[in-house]
Scaffold this active site. Structure first.
Site, PDB file in Angstrom:
ATOM      1  N   GLY A  14      47.758  43.205  42.339  1.00  0.00           N
ATOM      2  CA  GLY A  14      46.530  43.033  43.128  1.00  0.00           C
ATOM      3  C   GLY A  14      46.849  42.322  44.441  1.00  0.00           C
ATOM      4  NE  ARG A  75      47.779  46.309  38.935  1.00  0.00           N
ATOM      5  CZ  ARG A  75      46.706  45.972  39.648  1.00  0.00           C
ATOM      6  NH1 ARG A  75      46.011  46.907  40.239  1.00  0.00           N
ATOM      7  NH2 ARG A  75      46.338  44.709  39.799  1.00  0.00           N
ATOM      8  CG  ASP A 106      51.361  38.060  34.880  1.00  0.00           C
ATOM      9  OD1 ASP A 106      50.665  37.498  34.023  1.00  0.00           O
ATOM     10  OD2 ASP A 106      50.976  39.061  35.528  1.00  0.00           O
ATOM     11  CB  THR A 129      47.896  36.854  41.751  1.00  0.00           C
ATOM     12  OG1 THR A 129      46.665  37.099  41.050  1.00  0.00           O
ATOM     13  CG2 THR A 129      48.564  35.640  41.126  1.00  0.00           C
ATOM     14  CG  ASP A 131      43.853  36.692  38.893  1.00  0.00           C
ATOM     15  OD1 ASP A 131      44.475  37.636  38.347  1.00  0.00           O
ATOM     16  OD2 ASP A 131      42.814  36.841  39.548  1.00  0.00           O
ATOM     17  CG  ASP A 133      47.224  34.790  36.515  1.00  0.00           C
ATOM     18  OD1 ASP A 133      46.909  35.850  35.915  1.00  0.00           O
ATOM     19  OD2 ASP A 133      47.887  34.783  37.582  1.00  0.00           O
ATOM     20  NE  ARG A 175      45.265  40.459  36.056  1.00  0.00           N
ATOM     21  CZ  ARG A 175      45.229  41.752  36.321  1.00  0.00           C
ATOM     22  NH1 ARG A 175      44.934  42.599  35.382  1.00  0.00           N
ATOM     23  NH2 ARG A 175      45.481  42.202  37.542  1.00  0.00           N
TER      24      ARG A 175
HETATM   25  O1  F6P Z   1      44.825  40.027  39.561  1.00  0.00           O
HETATM   26  C1  F6P Z   1      43.938  40.038  40.643  1.00  0.00           C
HETATM   27  C2  F6P Z   1      42.676  40.773  40.255  1.00  0.00           C
HETATM   28  O2  F6P Z   1      41.794  40.749  41.323  1.00  0.00           O
HETATM   29  C3  F6P Z   1      41.983  40.207  39.021  1.00  0.00           C
HETATM   30  O3  F6P Z   1      41.257  39.019  39.295  1.00  0.00           O
HETATM   31  C4  F6P Z   1      41.112  41.381  38.642  1.00  0.00           C
HETATM   32  O4  F6P Z   1      40.712  41.355  37.288  1.00  0.00           O
HETATM   33  C5  F6P Z   1      42.070  42.556  38.910  1.00  0.00           C
HETATM   34  O5  F6P Z   1      42.961  42.129  39.928  1.00  0.00           O
HETATM   35  C6  F6P Z   1      41.380  43.819  39.364  1.00  0.00           C
HETATM   36  O6  F6P Z   1      42.385  44.816  39.395  1.00  0.00           O
HETATM   37  P1  F6P Z   1      42.178  46.152  40.293  1.00  0.00           P
HETATM   38  O7  F6P Z   1      42.301  45.760  41.717  1.00  0.00           O
HETATM   39  O8  F6P Z   1      43.311  47.054  39.835  1.00  0.00           O
HETATM   40  O9  F6P Z   1      40.802  46.677  39.959  1.00  0.00           O
END
Ligand code: F6P
Length: 327
Positions: A14, A75, A106, A129, A131, A133, A175
């Site tokens: 992300g 990804r 991670d 990120t 998050d 985390d 997340r």
């Molecule tokens: O990891 C960052 C994040 O924004 C999380 O907070 C969220 O759950 C996820 O990515 C959303 O993923 P995507 O951008 O693939 O919808």
């Protein structure tokens, strides 16, 4: 004698505000040390495809204040396969790349660690990120910016909530962890904060909302972490509260991906600049398989496997503060 002459930098997972500032720092630290630098577009997907761009100190001018990542992110399923990683390795070697700076979360670091193990390819991770985390750093890139973005939005929601005497459930990202929700909840003066690390339970939520009403609050904000496990999503929570507390008029705001955008805060720009220099200089010192992180205002290294396996702990003292603030 340092044998690293060319370093590649990439962003993965992300996106987060501050990633461009980190790319800029890596490129300029390479230029400072007389090392060539290339950018990899689209994370590991672009590494497999050999989707590279030469970068120099001037290539990264005017981006420190830009959200997102100009190298894009993606990804990659193929990189999860040994064949995919071999293609990626061959692409890097064909471009005479000697080491990698990988900016992400991670999942990004897991890929980097396996890549290093299979090909003995030097790699340093930068935690990017929103998050926060990741074990081994008090702040991941983007986290501070997101907190400020979300607090500003909740202040705006508070204006309309108080104008209509409404209860708002505001869902935020993060997340599986509650760092964003807990901090913005305290920062925006939310009446309740629901996070995965604490199971408030539906009954206690109702009791808290009744207490708020009895204390004379005409409107309320409940911040809900997207990973919260109260057993209902925010829309079901709305229905549940309306059914059990008919005196409340309830609305829902799911903030979504706007939390990932925006110009990085000064804190994130400075953090990105410090982490980029540390990553490059660690590689030039012959170090590999580490993540750079912030601890007590010092940039330090954590072994990648510890960063990946470690858990970022919720701040219990802040949970206690939030309980006191909602008295
Ligand atoms: O990891 C960052 C994040 O924004 C999380 O907070 C969220 O759950 C996820 O990515 C959303 O993923 P995507 O951008 O693939 O919808």
């Amino acid at each position: 004698m340092n044998k690293i002459k060319k370093i590649a930098v990439m962003t993965s997972g992300g996106d987060a505000p501050g990633m461009n500032a980190a790319i800029r720092s890596v490129v300029r630290a390479c230029a400072f040390h007389g090392v060539e630098c290339i950018g990899i577009y689209r994370g590991y997907e672009g590494m497999i495809d050999g989707d590279f761009i030469d970068l120099n100190a001037r290539s990264v001018k005017g981006i420190i204040n830009k959200g997102g990542t100009f190298l894009k992110s993606a990804r990659s399923k193929e990189f999860r396969t040994k064949a995919g990683r071999k293609k990626a390795y061959e692409s890097l070697k064909a471009a005479h790349v000697d080491a990698l700076v990988s900016i992400g979360g991670d999942g990004t670091f897991t890929g980097a660690m396996i890549f290093n193990q299979e090909f003995n390819f030097p790699v340093i991770g930068i935690p990017g990120t929103i998050d926060n985390d990741i074990f081994g750093t008090s702040h991941t890139l983007g986290y501070d910016t997101t907190l400020n973005t979300v607090v500003d939005v909740i202040d705006k929601i508070r204006d309309t909530a108080s104008s209509h005497n409404r209860l708002f459930f505001v869902e935020v990202m993060g997340r599986d962890v509650g760092h964003i929700a807990l901090n913005v909840g305290v920062g925006a003066g939310a009446e309740e904060i629901l996070i995965p690390e604490e199971d408030l339970g539906l009954d206690r939520l109702l009791e808290s909302l009744v207490r708020s009403k009895e204390s004379g609050k005409s409107s309320s904000i409940v911040v809900v972490a997207e990973g919260d496990r109260i057993g209902k999503n925010v829309f079901e929570l709305k229905d549940y509260v309306e059914e059990h507390l008919p005196e409340y008029e309830v609305r829902v705001s799911v903030l979504g991906h706007m939390q990932r955008g925006g110009s990085p805060s000064c804190f994130d720009r400075v953090l990105a600049s410090r982490m980029g220099v540390k990553a490059v200089e660690s590689l030039l010192e012959g170090k590999s398989n580490y993540m750079v992180g912030l601890s007590s205002d010092t940039i330090q290294l954590t072994p990648l496997d510890k960063a990946i396996k470690g858990q970022s702990k919720i701040n219990k003292e802040l949970i206690r503060v939030s309980d006191i603030m909602t008295t």
